[in-house]
Write a protein that holds these residues in place. Structure first.
Motif, PDB file in Angstrom:
ATOM      1  N   ARG A   1      98.698 105.983  42.065  1.00  0.00           N
ATOM      2  CA  ARG A   1      98.010 107.205  41.628  1.00  0.00           C
ATOM      3  C   ARG A   1      98.482 107.678  40.269  1.00  0.00           C
ATOM      4  NH1 ARG A   1      98.192 112.031  45.727  1.00  0.00           N
ATOM      5  NH2 ARG A   1     100.299 111.832  45.011  1.00  0.00           N
ATOM      6  N   ILE A   2      99.671 107.319  39.882  1.00  0.00           N
ATOM      7  CA  ILE A   2     100.258 107.824  38.644  1.00  0.00           C
ATOM      8  C   ILE A   2     100.099 106.785  37.541  1.00  0.00           C
ATOM      9  CG2 ILE A   2     102.410 108.546  37.539  1.00  0.00           C
ATOM     10  CD1 ILE A   2     103.237 109.707  40.219  1.00  0.00           C
ATOM     11  N   ALA A   3      99.499 107.206  36.429  1.00  0.00           N
ATOM     12  CA  ALA A   3      99.333 106.315  35.285  1.00  0.00           C
ATOM     13  C   ALA A   3     100.696 105.853  34.802  1.00  0.00           C
ATOM     14  CB  ALA A   3      98.582 107.037  34.167  1.00  0.00           C
ATOM     15  N   GLY A   4     100.778 104.589  34.409  1.00  0.00           N
ATOM     16  CA  GLY A   4     102.028 104.045  33.908  1.00  0.00           C
ATOM     17  C   GLY A   4     102.933 103.497  34.986  1.00  0.00           C
ATOM     18  N   VAL A   5     102.449 103.466  36.225  1.00  0.00           N
ATOM     19  CA  VAL A   5     103.239 102.948  37.349  1.00  0.00           C
ATOM     20  C   VAL A   5     102.449 101.845  38.041  1.00  0.00           C
ATOM     21  CG1 VAL A   5     104.316 103.481  39.574  1.00  0.00           C
ATOM     22  CG2 VAL A   5     104.370 105.167  37.727  1.00  0.00           C
TER      23      VAL A   5
ATOM     24  N   ALA B   1     111.176 102.672  55.805  1.00  0.00           N
ATOM     25  CA  ALA B   1     111.529 101.865  56.983  1.00  0.00           C
ATOM     26  C   ALA B   1     110.796 102.365  58.225  1.00  0.00           C
ATOM     27  CB  ALA B   1     113.036 101.892  57.205  1.00  0.00           C
ATOM     28  N   ALA B   2     110.607 103.669  58.348  1.00  0.00           N
ATOM     29  CA  ALA B   2     109.949 104.238  59.528  1.00  0.00           C
ATOM     30  C   ALA B   2     108.436 104.026  59.501  1.00  0.00           C
ATOM     31  CB  ALA B   2     110.256 105.732  59.634  1.00  0.00           C
ATOM     32  N   ALA B   3     107.842 103.883  58.323  1.00  0.00           N
ATOM     33  CA  ALA B   3     106.394 103.657  58.223  1.00  0.00           C
ATOM     34  C   ALA B   3     106.070 102.284  58.793  1.00  0.00           C
ATOM     35  CB  ALA B   3     105.950 103.756  56.765  1.00  0.00           C
ATOM     36  N   THR B   4     104.910 102.173  59.396  1.00  0.00           N
ATOM     37  CA  THR B   4     104.556 100.915  60.067  1.00  0.00           C
ATOM     38  C   THR B   4     103.544 100.071  59.305  1.00  0.00           C
ATOM     39  OG1 THR B   4     102.874 102.077  61.356  1.00  0.00           O
ATOM     40  CG2 THR B   4     105.074 101.850  62.354  1.00  0.00           C
ATOM     41  N   THR B   5     102.936 100.623  58.241  1.00  0.00           N
ATOM     42  CA  THR B   5     101.961  99.851  57.479  1.00  0.00           C
ATOM     43  C   THR B   5     102.242  99.983  55.989  1.00  0.00           C
ATOM     44  OG1 THR B   5     100.365 101.658  57.203  1.00  0.00           O
ATOM     45  CG2 THR B   5     100.185 100.324  59.241  1.00  0.00           C
ATOM     46  N   TRP B   6     101.743  99.014  55.214  1.00  0.00           N
ATOM     47  CA  TRP B   6     101.905  99.084  53.763  1.00  0.00           C
ATOM     48  C   TRP B   6     101.149 100.271  53.181  1.00  0.00           C
ATOM     49  CZ3 TRP B   6     106.033  97.100  52.220  1.00  0.00           C
ATOM     50  CH2 TRP B   6     106.503  95.879  52.693  1.00  0.00           C
ATOM     51  N   PRO B   7      99.916 100.560  53.619  1.00  0.00           N
ATOM     52  CA  PRO B   7      99.253 101.752  53.071  1.00  0.00           C
ATOM     53  C   PRO B   7     100.063 103.042  53.296  1.00  0.00           C
ATOM     54  CG  PRO B   7      97.631 100.356  54.128  1.00  0.00           C
ATOM     55  CD  PRO B   7      98.981  99.773  54.450  1.00  0.00           C
ATOM     56  N   GLN B   8     100.714 103.174  54.445  1.00  0.00           N
ATOM     57  CA  GLN B   8     101.566 104.345  54.680  1.00  0.00           C
ATOM     58  C   GLN B   8     102.714 104.370  53.683  1.00  0.00           C
ATOM     59  OE1 GLN B   8     102.726 103.742  58.754  1.00  0.00           O
ATOM     60  NE2 GLN B   8     101.015 104.944  59.580  1.00  0.00           N
ATOM     61  N   ARG B   9     103.321 103.223  53.447  1.00  0.00           N
ATOM     62  CA  ARG B   9     104.446 103.138  52.510  1.00  0.00           C
ATOM     63  C   ARG B   9     103.990 103.470  51.089  1.00  0.00           C
ATOM     64  NH1 ARG B   9     105.837  98.179  55.889  1.00  0.00           N
ATOM     65  NH2 ARG B   9     107.416  99.030  57.290  1.00  0.00           N
ATOM     66  N   PHE B  10     102.836 102.938  50.697  1.00  0.00           N
ATOM     67  CA  PHE B  10     102.331 103.237  49.353  1.00  0.00           C
ATOM     68  C   PHE B  10     102.037 104.724  49.205  1.00  0.00           C
ATOM     69  CE2 PHE B  10     100.695  98.654  49.430  1.00  0.00           C
ATOM     70  CZ  PHE B  10     101.837  98.171  48.802  1.00  0.00           C
ATOM     71  N   ALA B  11     101.503 105.347  50.236  1.00  0.00           N
ATOM     72  CA  ALA B  11     101.230 106.795  50.194  1.00  0.00           C
ATOM     73  C   ALA B  11     102.535 107.580  50.059  1.00  0.00           C
ATOM     74  CB  ALA B  11     100.466 107.234  51.440  1.00  0.00           C
ATOM     75  N   LEU B  12     103.588 107.153  50.760  1.00  0.00           N
ATOM     76  CA  LEU B  12     104.890 107.810  50.645  1.00  0.00           C
ATOM     77  C   LEU B  12     105.432 107.703  49.219  1.00  0.00           C
ATOM     78  CD1 LEU B  12     106.557 106.582  53.962  1.00  0.00           C
ATOM     79  CD2 LEU B  12     106.094 108.966  53.355  1.00  0.00           C
TER      80      LEU B  12
ATOM     81  N   ALA C   1     103.434 109.968  46.817  1.00  0.00           N
ATOM     82  CA  ALA C   1     103.802 111.381  46.997  1.00  0.00           C
ATOM     83  C   ALA C   1     105.178 111.662  46.388  1.00  0.00           C
ATOM     84  CB  ALA C   1     103.768 111.762  48.475  1.00  0.00           C
ATOM     85  N   PHE C   2     106.116 110.761  46.605  1.00  0.00           N
ATOM     86  CA  PHE C   2     107.466 110.896  46.055  1.00  0.00           C
ATOM     87  C   PHE C   2     107.428 110.953  44.531  1.00  0.00           C
ATOM     88  CE2 PHE C   2     111.266 108.712  44.376  1.00  0.00           C
ATOM     89  CZ  PHE C   2     112.251 109.573  44.823  1.00  0.00           C
ATOM     90  N   LEU C   3     106.703 110.014  43.909  1.00  0.00           N
ATOM     91  CA  LEU C   3     106.623 109.978  42.453  1.00  0.00           C
ATOM     92  C   LEU C   3     105.897 111.199  41.907  1.00  0.00           C
ATOM     93  CD1 LEU C   3     105.907 106.186  41.871  1.00  0.00           C
ATOM     94  CD2 LEU C   3     108.085 107.405  41.579  1.00  0.00           C
ATOM     95  N   ALA C   4     104.871 111.659  42.606  1.00  0.00           N
ATOM     96  CA  ALA C   4     104.159 112.859  42.164  1.00  0.00           C
ATOM     97  C   ALA C   4     105.083 114.079  42.186  1.00  0.00           C
ATOM     98  CB  ALA C   4     102.931 113.100  43.048  1.00  0.00           C
ATOM     99  N   ARG C   5     105.937 114.175  43.216  1.00  0.00           N
ATOM    100  CA  ARG C   5     106.900 115.290  43.266  1.00  0.00           C
ATOM    101  C   ARG C   5     107.896 115.187  42.121  1.00  0.00           C
ATOM    102  NH1 ARG C   5     106.729 113.962  48.686  1.00  0.00           N
ATOM    103  NH2 ARG C   5     108.750 112.940  48.592  1.00  0.00           N
ATOM    104  N   ARG C   6     108.383 113.973  41.834  1.00  0.00           N
ATOM    105  CA  ARG C   6     109.332 113.803  40.727  1.00  0.00           C
ATOM    106  C   ARG C   6     108.665 114.157  39.406  1.00  0.00           C
ATOM    107  NH1 ARG C   6     114.192 112.321  41.404  1.00  0.00           N
ATOM    108  NH2 ARG C   6     114.426 111.714  39.247  1.00  0.00           N
ATOM    109  N   ARG C   7     107.449 113.697  39.199  1.00  0.00           N
ATOM    110  CA  ARG C   7     106.735 114.005  37.958  1.00  0.00           C
ATOM    111  C   ARG C   7     106.471 115.495  37.866  1.00  0.00           C
ATOM    112  NH1 ARG C   7     100.772 112.001  36.881  1.00  0.00           N
ATOM    113  NH2 ARG C   7     100.520 113.490  38.553  1.00  0.00           N
TER     114      ARG C   7
ATOM    115  N   MET D   1     113.900 108.392  50.905  1.00  0.00           N
ATOM    116  CA  MET D   1     112.692 107.607  50.664  1.00  0.00           C
ATOM    117  C   MET D   1     112.806 106.253  51.354  1.00  0.00           C
ATOM    118  SD  MET D   1     109.593 106.884  49.096  1.00  0.00           S
ATOM    119  CE  MET D   1     109.517 108.421  49.861  1.00  0.00           C
ATOM    120  N   ARG D   2     113.960 105.605  51.264  1.00  0.00           N
ATOM    121  CA  ARG D   2     114.136 104.308  51.933  1.00  0.00           C
ATOM    122  C   ARG D   2     114.018 104.456  53.453  1.00  0.00           C
ATOM    123  NH1 ARG D   2     118.477 103.747  48.489  1.00  0.00           N
ATOM    124  NH2 ARG D   2     119.890 103.510  50.230  1.00  0.00           N
TER     125      ARG D   2
END
Length: 189
Positions: free
Chosen positions: A9-13, A123-134, A137-143, A118-119
Motif C-alpha cells: 500500500r505504501i509507495a516505495g515499498v 507468526a500467529a497469522a495463518t495466511t499470507w494475505p493476513q501477514r501482508f495486511a499486518l 498496517a505496521f508501515l502505515a503507522r510508522r509513516r 510484529m514478528r
C-alpha cells in the motif's frame, strides 16, 4: 515465495514472503542493491548473519543498500522481506540508511518492541494475505508517526531529513500525505 496482490500500500515499498518448505534451509550472500532490505522472520528458528560486525543470531534484520561481505543462513526460514526505496527508508526505519554504515543490523535495534510484536503477529497469522495486511498496517503507522513529527516539529529540516528529503524533492505520495494532514507546502522548498 508469495507477494501481496496489488503490491504494498505504501509507495516505495516492495514486499515478498518466503517459507522454506523443502527443508534445505537458507544460505545466501547479501548483495548490493539500491534499496534497504528489512527481513522480519517469524519462524522458531533464527537467522545467522556473518558480516562486517561479526556473527549475529537475529529474528530479523536490516541490510544497508551496500552491505559489506555478508552471509545469511537459516533453517526452516519463514519471513517477510521488505525493500524500502531510499526516499521512504529513513522515515520507516527511524534512521537514515547511511547510519547503517554498510552493515546488516538487528531490526530489534531499530524498531525495538514493535519489531518483536510484529514478528509475533506474523507468526500467529495463518495466511499470507493476513501477514501482508499486518505489514501494511505496521508501515502505515510508522509513516504516520513521521508525518506527525514533521507537522509538529520546530526543527522542520531535521524532520524532512528523516523523510529522506533534504532538498524538497519528496515523492508525490509523501507530499500528498503531508497535504492531507494539513502541512501543505512543507516540503516545497
Amino acid at each position: 515465495m508469495a507477494v501481496p496482490a496489488g503490491g504494498a500500500r505504501i509507495a516505495g515499498v516492495q514486499v515478498a514472503a518466503f517459507r522454506d518448505r523443502s527443508g534445505i534451509g537458507l544460505d545466501m550472500r547479501a548483495l548490493p542493491q539500491p534499496v534497504v532490505t528489512v527481513v522480519l522472520g517469524f519462524a522458531d528458528d533464527m537467522l545467522t548473519v556473518d558480516g562486517t560486525t561479526g556473527r549475529q543470531t537475529l529474528g530479523g534484520l536490516v541490510a544497508a543498500p551496500f552491505p559489506g561481505p555478508t552471509r545469511i543462513r537459516g533453517e526452516r526460514v519463514e519471513c517477510v522481506e521488505l525493500h524500502l526505496s531510499p526516499v521512504v527508508a529513513s522515515g520507516l526505519l527511524g534512521v537514515a540508511p547511511s547510519e547503517l554504515n554498510g552493515a546488516v543490523a538487528d531490526v530489534d535495534d531499530l524498531w525495538g518492541r514493535q519489531a518483536r510484536l510484529m514478528r509475533e503477529q506474523l507468526a500467529a497469522a495463518t495466511t499470507w494475505p493476513q501477514r501482508f495486511a499486518l505489514v501494511d498496517a505496521f508501515l502505515a503507522r510508522r509513516r504516520g508517526g513521521v508525518v506527525q513529527r514533521l507537522e509538529e516539529s520546530a526543527e522542520r529540516p531535521a524532520a524532512e531529513a528523516e523523510l529522506g528529503d533534504l532538498h524538497g524533492a519528496a515523492s508525490e505520495p509523501i507530499r500528498l500525505q503531508l497535504q492531507l494532514h494539513g502541512a501543505s507546502g512543507a516540503l516545497n522548498g
